[in-house]
Design a protein around this motif. Structure first.
Motif, PDB file in Angstrom:
ATOM      1  N   UNK A  62      10.411  -4.380   3.707  1.00 61.74           N
ATOM      2  CA  UNK A  62       9.407  -4.914   2.784  1.00 61.74           C
ATOM      3  C   UNK A  62       9.065  -3.890   1.703  1.00 61.74           C
ATOM      4  N   UNK A  63       9.004  -2.621   2.099  1.00 60.31           N
ATOM      5  CA  UNK A  63       8.744  -1.572   1.105  1.00 60.31           C
ATOM      6  C   UNK A  63       9.855  -1.538   0.069  1.00 60.31           C
ATOM      7  N   UNK A  64      11.106  -1.674   0.528  1.00 57.64           N
ATOM      8  CA  UNK A  64      12.222  -1.670  -0.416  1.00 57.64           C
ATOM      9  C   UNK A  64      12.115  -2.848  -1.392  1.00 57.64           C
ATOM     10  N   UNK A  65      11.670  -4.010  -0.895  1.00 51.90           N
ATOM     11  CA  UNK A  65      11.471  -5.160  -1.789  1.00 51.90           C
ATOM     12  C   UNK A  65      10.405  -4.858  -2.836  1.00 51.90           C
ATOM     13  N   UNK A 114      -0.892   5.515   5.988  1.00 51.65           N
ATOM     14  CA  UNK A 114      -0.695   4.070   6.158  1.00 51.65           C
ATOM     15  C   UNK A 114       0.437   3.813   7.144  1.00 51.65           C
ATOM     16  N   UNK A 115       1.517   4.597   7.046  1.00 48.81           N
ATOM     17  CA  UNK A 115       2.642   4.452   7.968  1.00 48.81           C
ATOM     18  C   UNK A 115       2.219   4.748   9.408  1.00 48.81           C
ATOM     19  N   UNK A 116       1.457   5.816   9.589  1.00 46.77           N
ATOM     20  CA  UNK A 116       1.002   6.166  10.935  1.00 46.77           C
ATOM     21  C   UNK A 116       0.125   5.065  11.523  1.00 46.77           C
ATOM     22  N   UNK A 117      -0.690   4.459  10.673  1.00 47.32           N
ATOM     23  CA  UNK A 117      -1.525   3.352  11.133  1.00 47.32           C
ATOM     24  C   UNK A 117      -0.661   2.165  11.551  1.00 47.32           C
ATOM     25  N   UNK A 118       0.387   1.904  10.772  1.00 47.91           N
ATOM     26  CA  UNK A 118       1.288   0.796  11.095  1.00 47.91           C
ATOM     27  C   UNK A 118       1.987   1.031  12.431  1.00 47.91           C
ATOM     28  N   UNK A 119       2.450   2.275  12.670  1.00 43.15           N
ATOM     29  CA  UNK A 119       3.119   2.586  13.936  1.00 43.15           C
ATOM     30  C   UNK A 119       2.168   2.474  15.127  1.00 43.15           C
ATOM     31  N   UNK A 138       3.317   5.867  -2.973  1.00 48.72           N
ATOM     32  CA  UNK A 138       4.492   6.647  -3.369  1.00 48.72           C
ATOM     33  C   UNK A 138       4.683   6.650  -4.879  1.00 48.72           C
ATOM     34  N   UNK A 139       4.327   5.552  -5.529  1.00 48.50           N
ATOM     35  CA  UNK A 139       4.424   5.484  -6.988  1.00 48.50           C
ATOM     36  C   UNK A 139       3.509   6.512  -7.643  1.00 48.50           C
ATOM     37  N   UNK A 140       2.416   6.857  -6.948  1.00 44.65           N
ATOM     38  CA  UNK A 140       1.466   7.862  -7.441  1.00 44.65           C
ATOM     39  C   UNK A 140       1.756   9.249  -6.884  1.00 44.65           C
ATOM     40  N   UNK A 141       2.902   9.405  -6.231  1.00 45.68           N
ATOM     41  CA  UNK A 141       3.296  10.669  -5.609  1.00 45.68           C
ATOM     42  C   UNK A 141       2.282  11.127  -4.564  1.00 45.68           C
ATOM     43  N   UNK A 142       1.657  10.172  -3.900  1.00 42.56           N
ATOM     44  CA  UNK A 142       0.640  10.487  -2.892  1.00 42.56           C
ATOM     45  C   UNK A 142       1.263  10.336  -1.506  1.00 42.56           C
ATOM     46  N   UNK A 143       2.019  11.338  -1.085  1.00 45.73           N
ATOM     47  CA  UNK A 143       2.705  11.281   0.199  1.00 45.73           C
ATOM     48  C   UNK A 143       1.716  11.220   1.358  1.00 45.73           C
ATOM     49  N   UNK A 152       0.829  -1.206   0.000  1.00 44.66           N
ATOM     50  CA  UNK A 152       0.000   0.000   0.000  1.00 44.66           C
ATOM     51  C   UNK A 152       0.864   1.257   0.000  1.00 44.66           C
ATOM     52  N   UNK A 153       1.934   1.228   0.801  1.00 42.10           N
ATOM     53  CA  UNK A 153       2.833   2.382   0.874  1.00 42.10           C
ATOM     54  C   UNK A 153       3.547   2.586  -0.452  1.00 42.10           C
ATOM     55  N   UNK A 154       4.051   1.504  -1.025  1.00 39.29           N
ATOM     56  CA  UNK A 154       4.764   1.596  -2.300  1.00 39.29           C
ATOM     57  C   UNK A 154       3.844   2.097  -3.410  1.00 39.29           C
TER      58      UNK A 154
END
Length: 298
Positions: A133-136, A113-118, A102-107, A97-99
Protein backbone atom coordinates in the motif's frame (compact mmCIF):
# COMPACT_ATOMS: atom_id res chain seq x y z
CA UNK A 1 -29.20 -4.15 -10.87
CA UNK A 2 -29.73 -6.02 -7.62
CA UNK A 3 -27.19 -7.30 -5.10
CA UNK A 4 -27.40 -10.83 -6.53
CA UNK A 5 -27.46 -10.03 -10.27
CA UNK A 6 -24.35 -10.13 -12.45
CA UNK A 7 -22.84 -6.68 -12.80
CA UNK A 8 -19.05 -6.96 -13.15
CA UNK A 9 -17.05 -8.73 -15.84
CA UNK A 10 -13.89 -10.59 -14.87
CA UNK A 11 -11.58 -7.74 -15.87
CA UNK A 12 -13.48 -5.32 -13.63
CA UNK A 13 -13.41 -7.75 -10.70
CA UNK A 14 -9.70 -8.37 -11.23
CA UNK A 15 -9.00 -4.64 -11.09
CA UNK A 16 -11.32 -4.07 -8.13
CA UNK A 17 -9.82 -6.88 -6.03
CA UNK A 18 -6.21 -6.60 -7.21
CA UNK A 19 -5.78 -10.20 -8.39
CA UNK A 20 -5.28 -11.75 -11.82
CA UNK A 21 -8.23 -13.04 -13.88
CA UNK A 22 -6.44 -16.39 -14.05
CA UNK A 23 -6.50 -16.61 -10.26
CA UNK A 24 -10.25 -15.96 -10.21
CA UNK A 25 -10.82 -18.68 -12.81
CA UNK A 26 -8.64 -21.14 -10.87
CA UNK A 27 -10.54 -20.47 -7.62
CA UNK A 28 -13.83 -21.00 -9.40
CA UNK A 29 -12.63 -24.22 -11.03
CA UNK A 30 -10.90 -25.78 -8.02
CA UNK A 31 -12.91 -24.57 -5.05
CA UNK A 32 -16.28 -23.54 -6.55
CA UNK A 33 -16.15 -20.37 -4.47
CA UNK A 34 -18.60 -18.55 -6.74
CA UNK A 35 -20.62 -19.42 -9.83
CA UNK A 36 -20.84 -16.20 -11.86
CA UNK A 37 -23.65 -15.67 -14.33
CA UNK A 38 -22.73 -16.22 -17.99
CA UNK A 39 -24.06 -13.87 -20.64
CA UNK A 40 -24.99 -14.93 -24.19
CA UNK A 41 -21.33 -14.76 -25.22
CA UNK A 42 -20.30 -17.01 -22.34
CA UNK A 43 -18.49 -14.24 -20.45
CA UNK A 44 -18.57 -14.24 -16.65
CA UNK A 45 -20.62 -11.61 -14.84
CA UNK A 46 -20.15 -11.31 -11.08
CA UNK A 47 -22.74 -9.94 -8.66
CA UNK A 48 -22.05 -7.57 -5.76
CA UNK A 49 -22.59 -10.52 -3.42
CA UNK A 50 -20.01 -12.65 -5.23
CA UNK A 51 -17.47 -9.81 -5.30
CA UNK A 52 -17.91 -9.35 -1.55
CA UNK A 53 -17.41 -13.07 -1.00
CA UNK A 54 -14.22 -13.01 -3.06
CA UNK A 55 -13.02 -9.97 -1.12
CA UNK A 56 -13.57 -11.88 2.13
CA UNK A 57 -11.46 -14.75 0.82
CA UNK A 58 -8.69 -12.34 -0.18
CA UNK A 59 -8.73 -10.87 3.33
CA UNK A 60 -8.25 -14.37 4.74
CA UNK A 61 -5.35 -15.03 2.35
CA UNK A 62 -3.81 -11.69 3.37
CA UNK A 63 -4.02 -12.82 7.00
CA UNK A 64 -1.88 -15.87 6.17
CA UNK A 65 -4.45 -18.52 5.25
CA UNK A 66 -4.02 -20.61 2.12
CA UNK A 67 -6.95 -20.25 -0.28
CA UNK A 68 -8.10 -23.76 0.66
CA UNK A 69 -8.13 -22.82 4.35
CA UNK A 70 -9.91 -19.55 3.56
CA UNK A 71 -12.66 -21.36 1.64
CA UNK A 72 -13.10 -23.91 4.42
CA UNK A 73 -13.30 -21.13 7.00
CA UNK A 74 -15.94 -19.33 4.97
CA UNK A 75 -17.96 -22.52 4.51
CA UNK A 76 -17.92 -23.20 8.26
CA UNK A 77 -19.23 -19.74 9.00
CA UNK A 78 -21.74 -19.98 6.19
CA UNK A 79 -21.53 -16.26 5.44
CA UNK A 80 -19.15 -13.48 4.48
CA UNK A 81 -18.24 -10.36 6.38
CA UNK A 82 -19.89 -7.22 5.12
CA UNK A 83 -17.34 -5.05 6.90
CA UNK A 84 -14.39 -6.88 5.35
CA UNK A 85 -13.06 -3.71 3.71
CA UNK A 86 -12.62 -1.86 7.02
CA UNK A 87 -9.25 -3.45 7.74
CA UNK A 88 -8.09 -2.74 4.20
CA UNK A 89 -9.09 0.93 4.47
CA UNK A 90 -7.24 1.28 7.77
CA UNK A 91 -4.11 -0.29 6.27
CA UNK A 92 -4.34 2.24 3.43
CA UNK A 93 -4.65 5.06 5.96
CA UNK A 94 -1.51 3.91 7.81
CA UNK A 95 0.30 3.62 4.48
CA UNK A 96 -0.57 7.23 3.70
CA UNK A 97 0.84 8.37 7.04
CA UNK A 98 4.10 6.54 6.36
CA UNK A 99 4.39 7.90 2.83
CA UNK A 100 3.69 11.47 4.02
CA UNK A 101 6.35 11.15 6.72
CA UNK A 102 8.95 9.86 4.27
CA UNK A 103 8.11 12.62 1.80
CA UNK A 104 9.11 15.07 4.57
CA UNK A 105 12.28 13.09 5.33
CA UNK A 106 10.85 12.31 8.77
CA UNK A 107 12.20 8.81 9.34
CA UNK A 108 11.43 8.93 13.07
CA UNK A 109 7.71 9.49 12.47
CA UNK A 110 7.60 6.83 9.74
CA UNK A 111 9.29 4.30 12.05
CA UNK A 112 6.86 5.17 14.87
CA UNK A 113 3.85 4.51 12.61
CA UNK A 114 5.43 1.26 11.37
CA UNK A 115 6.12 0.07 14.91
CA UNK A 116 2.51 0.79 15.83
CA UNK A 117 1.33 -1.21 12.82
CA UNK A 118 3.51 -4.20 13.79
CA UNK A 119 2.00 -4.08 17.28
CA UNK A 120 -1.53 -4.22 15.83
CA UNK A 121 -1.19 -6.64 12.92
CA UNK A 122 0.74 -9.79 12.06
CA UNK A 123 4.24 -9.55 10.60
CA UNK A 124 2.87 -10.80 7.26
CA UNK A 125 0.03 -8.27 7.15
CA UNK A 126 2.36 -5.34 7.72
CA UNK A 127 5.38 -6.41 5.67
CA UNK A 128 3.30 -7.53 2.70
CA UNK A 129 0.00 -5.67 2.61
CA UNK A 130 1.03 -2.42 4.28
CA UNK A 131 4.28 -2.06 2.36
CA UNK A 132 2.50 -2.71 -0.93
CA UNK A 133 0.00 0.00 0.00
CA UNK A 134 2.89 2.35 0.74
CA UNK A 135 4.32 1.65 -2.71
CA UNK A 136 0.93 2.53 -4.24
CA UNK A 137 0.95 5.80 -2.32
CA UNK A 138 4.43 6.56 -3.61
CA UNK A 139 3.33 5.87 -7.18
CA UNK A 140 0.57 8.47 -6.75
CA UNK A 141 3.02 10.94 -5.21
CA UNK A 142 5.38 10.39 -8.13
CA UNK A 143 2.95 12.38 -10.27
CA UNK A 144 3.48 15.45 -8.08
CA UNK A 145 6.16 18.05 -8.96
CA UNK A 146 7.41 17.95 -5.36
CA UNK A 147 8.51 14.31 -5.74
CA UNK A 148 12.14 14.15 -6.87
CA UNK A 149 14.58 11.28 -7.41
CA UNK A 150 16.15 12.16 -4.06
CA UNK A 151 12.77 11.65 -2.35
CA UNK A 152 12.28 8.27 -4.04
CA UNK A 153 15.78 7.08 -3.26
CA UNK A 154 15.34 8.07 0.40
CA UNK A 155 11.96 6.34 0.69
CA UNK A 156 13.15 3.12 -0.94
CA UNK A 157 16.26 3.12 1.26
CA UNK A 158 14.22 3.37 4.49
CA UNK A 159 11.54 0.86 3.47
CA UNK A 160 14.01 -1.59 1.96
CA UNK A 161 16.11 -1.56 5.12
CA UNK A 162 13.00 -2.26 7.20
CA UNK A 163 12.09 -5.31 5.10
CA UNK A 164 15.67 -6.57 5.33
CA UNK A 165 15.64 -6.25 9.13
CA UNK A 166 12.35 -8.08 9.40
CA UNK A 167 13.69 -10.87 7.18
CA UNK A 168 16.69 -11.30 9.46
CA UNK A 169 14.29 -12.24 12.27
CA UNK A 170 13.08 -15.24 10.24
CA UNK A 171 15.22 -18.37 10.75
CA UNK A 172 17.16 -19.51 7.69
CA UNK A 173 16.71 -23.07 6.48
CA UNK A 174 19.67 -24.15 4.34
CA UNK A 175 17.84 -27.32 3.30
CA UNK A 176 15.13 -25.38 1.50
CA UNK A 177 15.33 -24.25 -2.16
CA UNK A 178 17.27 -21.08 -2.91
CA UNK A 179 15.58 -18.13 -4.60
CA UNK A 180 17.42 -15.31 -6.38
CA UNK A 181 15.64 -11.99 -6.91
CA UNK A 182 17.01 -8.94 -8.72
CA UNK A 183 15.96 -5.93 -10.79
CA UNK A 184 16.43 -6.04 -14.55
CA UNK A 185 19.11 -3.70 -15.89
CA UNK A 186 18.01 -0.09 -16.05
CA UNK A 187 15.17 -0.69 -13.59
CA UNK A 188 14.74 1.41 -10.50
CA UNK A 189 14.52 -0.01 -6.98
CA UNK A 190 11.33 -1.96 -6.32
CA UNK A 191 9.67 -2.22 -2.90
CA UNK A 192 7.53 -4.98 -4.39
CA UNK A 193 10.63 -7.09 -5.07
CA UNK A 194 11.71 -6.75 -1.44
CA UNK A 195 8.22 -7.60 -0.22
CA UNK A 196 8.08 -10.68 -2.43
CA UNK A 197 11.48 -11.77 -1.12
CA UNK A 198 10.02 -11.60 2.40
CA UNK A 199 7.02 -13.64 1.25
CA UNK A 200 9.29 -16.36 -0.16
CA UNK A 201 11.34 -16.51 3.02
CA UNK A 202 8.14 -16.90 5.04
CA UNK A 203 7.43 -19.84 2.76
CA UNK A 204 10.69 -21.37 3.97
CA UNK A 205 12.95 -20.56 1.03
CA UNK A 206 16.55 -19.42 1.29
CA UNK A 207 16.27 -15.99 -0.33
CA UNK A 208 18.95 -13.77 -1.89
CA UNK A 209 17.57 -10.40 -3.02
CA UNK A 210 20.00 -8.11 -4.87
CA UNK A 211 19.74 -4.32 -5.00
CA UNK A 212 19.04 -2.44 -8.22
CA UNK A 213 21.84 -1.45 -10.56
CA UNK A 214 23.81 -4.72 -10.56
CA UNK A 215 24.96 -5.70 -14.09
CA UNK A 216 23.57 -8.94 -15.50
CA UNK A 217 27.08 -10.35 -15.83
CA UNK A 218 27.55 -10.03 -12.07
CA UNK A 219 24.11 -11.53 -11.42
CA UNK A 220 25.12 -14.54 -13.51
CA UNK A 221 28.21 -15.00 -11.34
CA UNK A 222 26.00 -15.02 -8.24
CA UNK A 223 23.72 -17.51 -9.93
CA UNK A 224 26.59 -19.87 -10.68
CA UNK A 225 27.70 -19.71 -7.07
CA UNK A 226 24.38 -20.24 -5.27
CA UNK A 227 22.56 -22.29 -7.96
CA UNK A 228 19.01 -21.13 -7.17
CA UNK A 229 15.94 -23.18 -8.04
CA UNK A 230 13.78 -20.07 -8.34
CA UNK A 231 14.63 -16.83 -10.16
CA UNK A 232 12.52 -13.66 -10.03
CA UNK A 233 13.22 -10.49 -12.00
CA UNK A 234 11.61 -7.15 -11.25
CA UNK A 235 10.58 -5.24 -14.38
CA UNK A 236 8.94 -1.88 -13.74
CA UNK A 237 9.46 -0.33 -17.18
CA UNK A 238 7.32 -1.64 -20.06
CA UNK A 239 10.04 -0.63 -22.54
CA UNK A 240 12.40 -3.26 -21.08
CA UNK A 241 9.83 -5.98 -20.48
CA UNK A 242 10.42 -7.99 -23.67
CA UNK A 243 14.17 -7.99 -23.02
CA UNK A 244 13.58 -9.07 -19.40
CA UNK A 245 11.23 -11.86 -20.53
CA UNK A 246 13.71 -13.12 -23.12
CA UNK A 247 16.46 -13.12 -20.51
CA UNK A 248 14.31 -15.08 -18.07
CA UNK A 249 13.47 -17.73 -20.66
CA UNK A 250 17.07 -17.98 -21.85
CA UNK A 251 18.48 -18.44 -18.34
CA UNK A 252 15.74 -20.94 -17.41
CA UNK A 253 16.57 -23.12 -20.42
CA UNK A 254 20.32 -23.06 -19.84
CA UNK A 255 20.47 -23.56 -16.07
CA UNK A 256 19.30 -25.56 -13.06
CA UNK A 257 16.41 -23.19 -12.34
CA UNK A 258 13.08 -24.99 -11.87
CA UNK A 259 10.87 -21.93 -12.09
CA UNK A 260 11.37 -18.31 -13.08
CA UNK A 261 9.14 -15.30 -13.31
CA UNK A 262 8.73 -11.55 -13.55
CA UNK A 263 7.20 -9.23 -11.01
CA UNK A 264 6.44 -5.52 -11.38
CA UNK A 265 4.30 -2.92 -13.11
CA UNK A 266 5.70 -3.40 -16.62
CA UNK A 267 3.29 -6.28 -17.26
CA UNK A 268 0.28 -4.00 -16.74
CA UNK A 269 1.35 -1.82 -19.67
CA UNK A 270 1.49 -4.66 -22.20
CA UNK A 271 -1.10 -5.32 -24.88
CA UNK A 272 -3.61 -8.13 -24.32
CA UNK A 273 -1.73 -10.34 -26.78
CA UNK A 274 1.56 -9.70 -24.98
CA UNK A 275 -0.03 -10.46 -21.62
CA UNK A 276 -1.37 -13.74 -22.95
CA UNK A 277 2.02 -14.68 -24.41
CA UNK A 278 3.89 -13.95 -21.16
CA UNK A 279 1.20 -15.04 -18.69
CA UNK A 280 3.30 -17.99 -17.50
CA UNK A 281 6.08 -15.63 -16.39
CA UNK A 282 4.00 -13.06 -14.56
CA UNK A 283 4.06 -13.76 -10.84
CA UNK A 284 1.08 -11.51 -10.14
CA UNK A 285 0.26 -8.49 -8.06
CA UNK A 286 -1.23 -9.93 -4.86
CA UNK A 287 -0.60 -12.67 -2.30
CA UNK A 288 -3.46 -14.68 -3.81
CA UNK A 289 -1.72 -14.58 -7.20
CA UNK A 290 1.59 -15.56 -5.62
CA UNK A 291 0.09 -18.59 -3.90
CA UNK A 292 -1.30 -19.90 -7.18
CA UNK A 293 1.89 -19.19 -9.14
CA UNK A 294 4.08 -21.04 -6.63
CA UNK A 295 1.88 -24.13 -6.73
CA UNK A 296 3.41 -24.99 -10.10
CA UNK A 297 7.02 -24.83 -8.94
CA UNK A 298 7.44 -28.51 -8.13
Amino acid sequence: MTFKEGNYNIKAVSKKLGIRPGTLRAWERRYHVVAPFRNESGHRLYSEEQVLKLQTLIERVNEGFTIKQAVESLERKGTYEENVSEGHHYIAQIAREIADALLCFDEERAQAVLNQAYSMYSIDRVTIDLFMQVEKQLEEMDKQPSMTNIHKQYMFQILGAKVKNVMLSIPKNNLMPKALLFSYQGDSYSILLRVFSFYLKRKGMDVICLDAGIPLEDVELVMEQIQPELMIISSMDRVHFEQAANHVRYVAEKSFIKKSGIIGDAFNGLTDDQKKHHADLFVGKSRADWELWLEHMN
